[in-house]
Design an enzyme around this catalytic site. Structure first.
Site, mmCIF file in Angstrom:
data_model
loop_
_atom_site.group_PDB
_atom_site.id
_atom_site.type_symbol
_atom_site.label_atom_id
_atom_site.label_comp_id
_atom_site.label_asym_id
_atom_site.label_seq_id
_atom_site.Cartn_x
_atom_site.Cartn_y
_atom_site.Cartn_z
ATOM 1 N N SER A 111 0.863 -1.192 0.000
ATOM 2 C CA SER A 111 0.000 0.000 0.000
ATOM 3 C C SER A 111 0.895 1.236 0.000
ATOM 4 C CB SER A 111 -0.906 -0.018 1.230
ATOM 5 O OG SER A 111 -1.565 -1.264 1.320
ATOM 6 N N LYS A 186 -6.940 1.904 -2.515
ATOM 7 C CA LYS A 186 -6.578 1.119 -1.315
ATOM 8 C C LYS A 186 -6.502 2.028 -0.070
ATOM 9 C CE LYS A 186 -4.889 -1.756 1.605
ATOM 10 N NZ LYS A 186 -5.701 -2.767 2.235
ATOM 11 N N LYS A 255 -0.368 4.492 8.477
ATOM 12 C CA LYS A 255 0.280 4.960 7.240
ATOM 13 C C LYS A 255 -0.747 5.105 6.122
ATOM 14 C CE LYS A 255 1.331 1.755 4.725
ATOM 15 N NZ LYS A 255 1.495 0.687 3.770
HETATM 16 P P1 NAD Z 1 5.322 -6.972 7.096
HETATM 17 O O1 NAD Z 1 6.023 -5.952 7.905
HETATM 18 O O2 NAD Z 1 4.860 -8.218 7.734
HETATM 19 O O3 NAD Z 1 6.246 -7.384 5.838
HETATM 20 C C1 NAD Z 1 7.108 -6.511 5.166
HETATM 21 C C2 NAD Z 1 8.353 -7.310 4.808
HETATM 22 O O4 NAD Z 1 9.243 -6.447 4.078
HETATM 23 C C3 NAD Z 1 9.123 -7.805 6.051
HETATM 24 O O5 NAD Z 1 9.328 -9.210 5.951
HETATM 25 C C4 NAD Z 1 10.435 -7.037 5.992
HETATM 26 O O6 NAD Z 1 11.535 -7.783 6.487
HETATM 27 C C5 NAD Z 1 10.559 -6.762 4.508
HETATM 28 N N1 NAD Z 1 11.437 -5.636 4.218
HETATM 29 C C6 NAD Z 1 11.487 -4.435 4.828
HETATM 30 N N2 NAD Z 1 12.456 -3.669 4.257
HETATM 31 C C7 NAD Z 1 13.003 -4.424 3.281
HETATM 32 C C8 NAD Z 1 14.049 -4.180 2.340
HETATM 33 N N3 NAD Z 1 14.711 -3.022 2.310
HETATM 34 N N4 NAD Z 1 14.372 -5.172 1.459
HETATM 35 C C9 NAD Z 1 13.704 -6.362 1.493
HETATM 36 N N5 NAD Z 1 12.712 -6.648 2.373
HETATM 37 C C10 NAD Z 1 12.374 -5.676 3.239
HETATM 38 O O7 NAD Z 1 4.119 -6.204 6.384
HETATM 39 P P2 NAD Z 1 2.817 -6.860 5.711
HETATM 40 O O8 NAD Z 1 1.766 -6.889 6.743
HETATM 41 O O9 NAD Z 1 3.195 -8.075 4.948
HETATM 42 O O10 NAD Z 1 2.432 -5.674 4.704
HETATM 43 C C11 NAD Z 1 3.134 -5.441 3.477
HETATM 44 C C12 NAD Z 1 2.378 -4.393 2.686
HETATM 45 O O11 NAD Z 1 1.030 -4.862 2.431
HETATM 46 C C13 NAD Z 1 2.213 -3.047 3.407
HETATM 47 O O12 NAD Z 1 2.271 -2.002 2.465
HETATM 48 C C14 NAD Z 1 0.840 -3.149 4.041
HETATM 49 O O13 NAD Z 1 0.267 -1.874 4.262
HETATM 50 C C15 NAD Z 1 0.101 -3.938 2.983
HETATM 51 N N6 NAD Z 1 -1.060 -4.740 3.459
HETATM 52 C C16 NAD Z 1 -0.989 -5.502 4.600
HETATM 53 C C17 NAD Z 1 -2.097 -6.252 4.991
HETATM 54 C C18 NAD Z 1 -2.087 -7.127 6.230
HETATM 55 O O14 NAD Z 1 -3.169 -7.606 6.629
HETATM 56 N N7 NAD Z 1 -0.958 -7.400 6.849
HETATM 57 C C19 NAD Z 1 -3.268 -6.236 4.222
HETATM 58 C C20 NAD Z 1 -3.295 -5.472 3.055
HETATM 59 C C21 NAD Z 1 -2.190 -4.725 2.683
#
Ligand code: NAD
Length: 309
Positions: A111, A186, A255
């Site tokens: 997002s 979104k 965010k």
């Molecule tokens: P999360 O924090 O669980 O996962 C993010 C991943 O990115 C982590 O594993 C982290 O280690 C990795 N990361 C961070 N910096 C990095 C880098 N420089 N290089 C490589 N990897 C890196 O977050 P999430 O919950 O999986 O969410 C991811 C995205 O999806 C976000 O934008 C969030 O807003 C969106 N989202 C999440 C959900 C949910 O229910 N969790 C639902 C819809 C959308």
């Protein structure tokens, strides 16, 4: 609802049936999504800064890369499932952009901020001949595991058609407009979702204090006009059982809300209720800390309300 699939793109669609996909960001959402792509027969080369996430990917049959750039150098499609636009841009600048194959597609499924996404798309197209598609999702970790995500897809028609077979393994893709449109929709969706959770929680706590049973309240509200995703899923699944384990961090919700209220201001239509909801979520974030699940706001509300009496 616009139909994404275009018959004139059949060859490109067939090309994408079993392709090499780089997957950057294997967190709560990325890990199960990558797993579904592996199960669909794609070759998935993943990268995450977490060694644990890479180990899980290898155990599931994926290839763990040593950097985002090495994951993407051979990929037809590179998926990003990262926390926000800052991280997306930093990863691209640290070598990923230079490694992307000309003619390939970069798909930002996190997002991110719609106007930054648009600027990035112009840059990548001009400098790397790479098309950017934004395809953020709704449906949470549950939806990522089950392959039932709602996917809001922004991008040029031809590029969107190319990635549609991949997205169909993850959920229901809906073409919502040009690049950036998915990220805009979104953020607006999550502003609604977060505001619903706030006001639903206020109502449920007031009812409970009056003596109503929260389960009966939810049963009635869910058959009435006050229902929302918060009453239909978040309260029964995560708040009443007191597990608070939806897998979506409170800081990520905040965010998204800030992206939506920022967009509202940029459009000359500031969101008055939205700004107030952001202020409350920001206070909850301070009180509950950076690792809190977003559903924990429901247990914070009575403390905050009494503090403001
Ligand atoms: P999360 O924090 O669980 O996962 C993010 C991943 O990115 C982590 O594993 C982290 O280690 C990795 N990361 C961070 N910096 C990095 C880098 N420089 N290089 C490589 N990897 C890196 O977050 P999430 O919950 O999986 O969410 C991811 C995205 O999806 C976000 O934008 C969030 O807003 C969106 N989202 C999440 C959900 C949910 O229910 N969790 C639902 C819809 C959308």
């Amino acid at each position: 609802m616009p139909e994404i699939r275009s018959e004139s793109e059949d060859i490109a669609l067939i090309d994408m049936q079993a392709t090499t996909i780089a997957f950057i960001g294997l967190g709560n959402m990325g890990a199960p999504m990558a797993q579904r792509l592996l199960e669909a027969g794609h070759r998935v080369i993943g990268y995450d800064t977490s060694a644990d996430a890479l180990r899980v990917l290898s155990e599931e049959g994926g290839v763990a890369a040593s950097s985002a750039a090495s994951a993407a150098s051979d990929a037809d499609v590179t998926v990003l499932m990262l926390p926000n636009s800052e991280v997306v841009e930093a990863v691209l600048d640290s070598g990923l952009a230079a490694a992307l194959k000309p003619g390939s597609i970069l798909m930002d499924m996190g997002s991110s901020e719609p106007l930054r996404t648009r600027a990035l798309a112009t840059k990548l197209s001009r400098e790397r001949s790479v098309e950017l598609v934004d395809a953020p999702v709704s449906g949470g970790v549950k939806g990522a595991v089950a392959g039932t995500l709602t996917i809001m897809v922004g991008g040029r028609e031809y590029s969107v058609a190319r990635v549609t077979p991949i997205l169909e393994r993850l959920g229901r893709p809906v073409a919502v407009g040009d690049v950036g449109a998915g990220h805009a929709l979104k953020a607006l969706n999550n502003l609604l979702s977060a505001t619903h959770l706030l006001v639903s929680s206020e109502a449920l706590h007031v009812g409970a204090r009056f003596g109503l049973d929260p389960e009966i309240m939810l049963d009635v509200i869910n058959a009435s006009s006050g229902r929302s995703g918060s009453t239909q899923s978040k309260w029964p699944d995560f708040v009443l059982p007191q597990t608070y384990d939806s897998g979506f961090a409170l800081m990520l919700m905040l965010k998204d809300m800030r992206i939506a209220t920022g967009l509202a201001r940029q459009m000359g239509l500031p969101s008055l209720l939205g700004e107030e909801a952001v202020a409350q979520w920001a206070r909850a974030s301070e009180a509950l800390g950076p690792s809190a699940d977003h559903t924990e706001i429901a247990r914070w509300i009575p403390d905050e309300s009494s503090r403001r009496l």
